[in-house]
Design an enzyme around this catalytic site. Structure first.
Site, PDB file in Angstrom:
ATOM      1  N   LYS A 180       0.872  -1.340   0.065  1.00 17.62           N
ATOM      2  CA  LYS A 180       0.043   0.035   0.175  1.00 17.62           C
ATOM      3  C   LYS A 180       0.717   1.178  -0.026  1.00 17.62           C
ATOM      4  O   LYS A 180       0.586   2.374  -0.631  1.00 17.62           O
ATOM      5  CB  LYS A 180      -0.837  -0.009   1.229  1.00 17.62           C
ATOM      6  CG  LYS A 180      -1.991  -1.124   1.243  1.00 17.62           C
ATOM      7  CD  LYS A 180      -2.859  -1.036   2.187  1.00 17.62           C
ATOM      8  CE  LYS A 180      -3.963  -2.157   2.423  1.00 17.62           C
ATOM      9  NZ  LYS A 180      -3.567  -3.322   2.549  1.00 17.62           N
ATOM     10  N   GLU A 213      -2.459   6.495   8.426  1.00 14.60           N
ATOM     11  CA  GLU A 213      -3.346   7.049   7.566  1.00 14.60           C
ATOM     12  C   GLU A 213      -4.159   7.756   8.594  1.00 14.60           C
ATOM     13  O   GLU A 213      -4.389   7.535   9.572  1.00 14.60           O
ATOM     14  CB  GLU A 213      -3.959   6.503   6.492  1.00 14.60           C
ATOM     15  CG  GLU A 213      -3.138   5.822   5.578  1.00 14.60           C
ATOM     16  CD  GLU A 213      -3.926   5.024   4.360  1.00 14.60           C
ATOM     17  OE1 GLU A 213      -3.389   4.889   3.194  1.00 14.60           O
ATOM     18  OE2 GLU A 213      -5.204   4.813   4.570  1.00 14.60           O
ATOM     19  N   HIS A 245     -14.428  -3.705   9.526  1.00 13.71           N
ATOM     20  CA  HIS A 245     -13.610  -3.205   8.399  1.00 13.71           C
ATOM     21  C   HIS A 245     -13.770  -4.326   7.381  1.00 13.71           C
ATOM     22  O   HIS A 245     -13.187  -4.375   6.381  1.00 13.71           O
ATOM     23  CB  HIS A 245     -12.077  -3.243   8.517  1.00 13.71           C
ATOM     24  CG  HIS A 245     -11.648  -2.084   9.762  1.00 13.71           C
ATOM     25  ND1 HIS A 245     -11.925  -0.968   9.552  1.00 13.71           N
ATOM     26  CD2 HIS A 245     -11.048  -2.367  10.901  1.00 13.71           C
ATOM     27  CE1 HIS A 245     -11.579  -0.339  10.683  1.00 13.71           C
ATOM     28  NE2 HIS A 245     -10.892  -1.070  11.449  1.00 13.71           N
ATOM     29  N   ARG A 288      -7.056  -8.180  -8.941  1.00 16.02           N
ATOM     30  CA  ARG A 288      -7.690  -9.441  -9.099  1.00 16.02           C
ATOM     31  C   ARG A 288      -9.424  -9.113  -9.245  1.00 16.02           C
ATOM     32  O   ARG A 288      -9.811  -7.864  -9.107  1.00 16.02           O
ATOM     33  CB  ARG A 288      -7.591 -10.319  -7.727  1.00 16.02           C
ATOM     34  CG  ARG A 288      -8.008  -9.728  -6.524  1.00 16.02           C
ATOM     35  CD  ARG A 288      -7.743 -10.525  -5.243  1.00 16.02           C
ATOM     36  NE  ARG A 288      -8.005  -9.824  -3.951  1.00 16.02           N
ATOM     37  CZ  ARG A 288      -8.991  -9.291  -3.331  1.00 16.02           C
ATOM     38  NH1 ARG A 288     -10.158  -9.422  -4.149  1.00 16.02           N
ATOM     39  NH2 ARG A 288      -8.876  -8.632  -2.110  1.00 16.02           N
TER      40      ARG A 288
END
Length: 651
Positions: free
Chosen positions: A116, A200, A235, A297
């Site tokens: 990421k 973040e 999440h 994907r």
């Protein structure tokens, strides 16, 4: 086009790929572990190859065995599905080195987006908006904690590899950062083999909107509109929809342009998803969305995109991997109607969505789509199959499509309420409640919606007297079967008065008594707790199922399950270990935070159980002194005693 492909996956995605391949005249090879020897995908494929024991590390993650199976069966290409090896660039290299085709993007594209932090730096250089945060290489807690303070709390700690909510922690206060970081690292290491993280800014009212992109090997890239995946618990997505509610033409253009730009920046080929986080505190605005990550994907929620575009994304995957150009240009891809997908899991919403296992003794989906809609059931299981502790506990995906959002949402709620599953606890009633929630129906949804309303959405009403009576009748065994034999109507008959059969039903810690008599002619009387009597007929048994030791009654989308104790079991067996803290599911004792002799308080974390790739904190249910506690590293089964207290040690 390929003549034969191998599917390096299991469950509903393997079944999904087989269905399209069969329609295209492409033969399929399934792979399976010990646990999946009798699985649906194995039965559906043209051929099947055993690749190892049940744990994924010894089977579905063994790329060498999968490649050997492909070569031995003459498969020309490998479809990875999603999860497992689908985003492993080393596996792609191995597939191509073996002279096979990987049905997906190049190893270079996967590597570019696989971490990421690196992906976000790449997107910044491609002029794609990126969420504020720290994406650097330093992993010392001092550096990460310092960066978190600079960003400003609340922050989100995220595993730099993988996804699905694993290795992710929201942190509200600096004092909580060390524990949250430790937990995120452990979970990331277990799930992805990489414990590095990034930090973040946590967006206060976020929506999770993603764009389906598709590229080919000729430099073409298109989008197939957006999906909203904001309805999440822990999440992880539970209901997805397409298109996103409230989407404006200006916002859609900004997001889809950014998504295609991201795909072209890495010369992407195949199906992919660009995930954005959107700040909706001031509505949907083109300057308030940021790139989160790219899934290189096919996504679990791809059916909603297929429903609104009429495109078979698996077919496109096969065609692009076989060297063809994209079947359609951007101008030829049109959006029509609205679609929802609900993920039906074996999990307990009333226990914070704890994953569950069990045998699916009863599995029934709606035969017809609700009026004004079309419906798809995506599943990899059949009645009688077991939900094992080795894999994701998804049972099925229920997908509906209608001309507008209101109609599609109504169809979703109806279909969920007509779905019957018994043998394992499920989230069906929760999904139906969410589909009927006023804020969700209005499109006022963000990733915190379920958390804010979790108590109300997961509340299950107590069974009324009629439901208990139906359970008692079903458990009694006194109900007859349809027959032309006149003697069948005399079930429970005796010469002087009807015989009353006593039935004991257990629901949680509550014991219910039912006395069942059968006056005859398909009529029954059920006396509850020795007083209230309810009259039933044979028709009232519709919506009830039984299996050894259990009975379930379905009503308004809820499966009321009762245990029916063996009357010959000893009282000692029934009371053994009363008050002990037991494992709610099979798993690994990852971390122990208390020791023998410790005095603990109710709610105090005692140990962490890792099950189904997630960590579950086991906290003290009451104050007490620990007499015995499980050892770190112990592999436990469902019901294993994890903690015993001094007051029960001599019992």
């Amino acid at each position: 086009m390929f003549s034969k492909i191998l599917i390096a996956n299991r469950g509903e995605i393997a079944v999904r790929v087989i269905r399209t391949a069969r329609r295209m005249g492409v033969r399929t090879v399934a792979v399976y572990s010990d646990a999946d020897a009798n699985a649906l995908h194995v039965a559906m494929a043209d051929e099947a190859v055993h690749i190892g024991p049940s744990p994924v590390s010894e089977s579905y993650l063994r790329g060498d065995r999968i490649i050997e199976a492909a070569k031995a069966t003459g498969a020309e290409a490998i479809h990875p599905g999603y999860g497992f090896l689908s985003e492993n660039p080393d596996f792609v290299d191995q597939v191509e080195a073996a002279g096979l085709v990987f049905i997906g993007p190049s190893a270079a594209s996967i590597r570019a987006m696989g971490l990421k932090d690196a992906a976000k730096r790449l997107m910044e250089s491609a002029d794609v908006p990126v969420v504020p945060g720290y994406h650097g290489e330093a992993q010392d807690i001092v550096v990460l904690a310092s960066k978190a303070r600079e960003i400003g709390y609340p922050v989100l700690i995220k595993a730099r590899a993988g996804g699905g909510g694993k290795g992710m922690r929201r942190v509200e206060h600096p004092d909580d950062f060390p524990d949250a970081l430790s937990g995120a690292r452990r979970e990331a290491k277990a799930a992805f083999g990489d414990d590095r993280v990034l930090v973040e800014k946590y967006v206060e009212k976020p929506r999770h909107i993603e764009v389906q992109v598709f590229g080919d090997n000729f430099g073409n890239a298109v989008h197939l509109f957006e999906r909203d995946c904001s309805a999440q618990r822990r999440h992880q997505k539970v209901i997805e929809e397409a298109p996103a509610p409230g989407m404006t033409a200006e916002m859609r253009k900004a997001m889809t342009d950014a998504a295609v730009k991201a795909a072209k920046a890495i010369s992407y080929s195949g199906a992919g998803t660009i995930e954005f986080i959107v700040d909706t505190s001031d509505g949907l605005r083109p300057d308030r969305f940021w790139f989160m990550e790219m899934n290189t994907r096919l996504q679990v929620e791809h059916p909603v995109t297929e429903m609104i575009t009429g495109v078979d994304l698996v077919e496109w995957q096969l065609r692009v991997a076989a060297g063809e150009k994209l079947p359609k240009s951007q101008e030829e891809i049109a959006l029509s109607g609205h679609a929802f997908e609900a993920r039906i899991y074996a999990e307990d919403p009333q226990r914070d969505f704890l994953p569950a296992i069990g045998t699916l003794h009863h599995l029934s989906f709606p035969i017809q789509a609700p009026a004004g809609s079309t419906m798809r059931i995506e599943t990899g299981v059949r009645q009688g199959d077991a939900i094992s502790p080795y894999y994701d506990p998804m049972i099925a995906k229920l997908v509906v499509h209608a001309e507008d959002r209101h109609s599609a949402l109504g169809a979703l709620a109806t279909a969920l309420k007509n779905t019957e599953i018994a043998g394992s606890v499920t989230n069906i009633a929760f999904l139906a409640a969410l589909a009927e929630d006023a804020d969700f129906a209005a499109g006022d949804v963000d990733t915190g919606l379920i958390g804010r309303k979790q108590a109300a959405l997961t509340e299950t009403p107590q069974p009324d007297a009629t439901i208990v009576a139906r359970a008692g009748l079903a458990a009694s065994g006194m109900h007859g079967v349809s027959s032309d034999d006149p003697w069948a109507s005399l079930t429970g008959y005796s010469h002087f008065h009807p015989i009353e059969r006593q039935v004991s039903l257990h629901r949680g810690t509550e014991e219910l008594k039912a006395g069942v008599t059968a006056p005859g002619n398909g009529r029954y009387t059920v006396r509850l707790d020795g007083s209230q009597s309810i009259g039933l007929t044979q028709a009232d048994l519709a919506g009830t199922v039984t299996w050894p030791g259990h009975v379930a009654v379905f009503a308004a989308g809820i499966a009321y399950t009762f245990a029916v104790p063996d009357p010959f079991a000893s009282a000692a067996e029934a009371e053994a270990g009363a008050g002990s803290m037991r494992a709610p599911m099979p798993g690994l004792v990852k971390l122990v935070r208390a020791a023998q002799g410790d005095a603990v308080k109710k709610g105090q974390p005692l140990l962490i159980l890792e099950a189904m790739k997630m960590e579950h904190t086991i906290a003290a249910q009451h104050d007490g002194v620990i007499a015995d506690i499980a050892s770190e590293g112990a592999q436990v089964t469902d019901g294993t005693v994890l903690v015993r207290f001094v007051e029960e040690a001599g019992a």
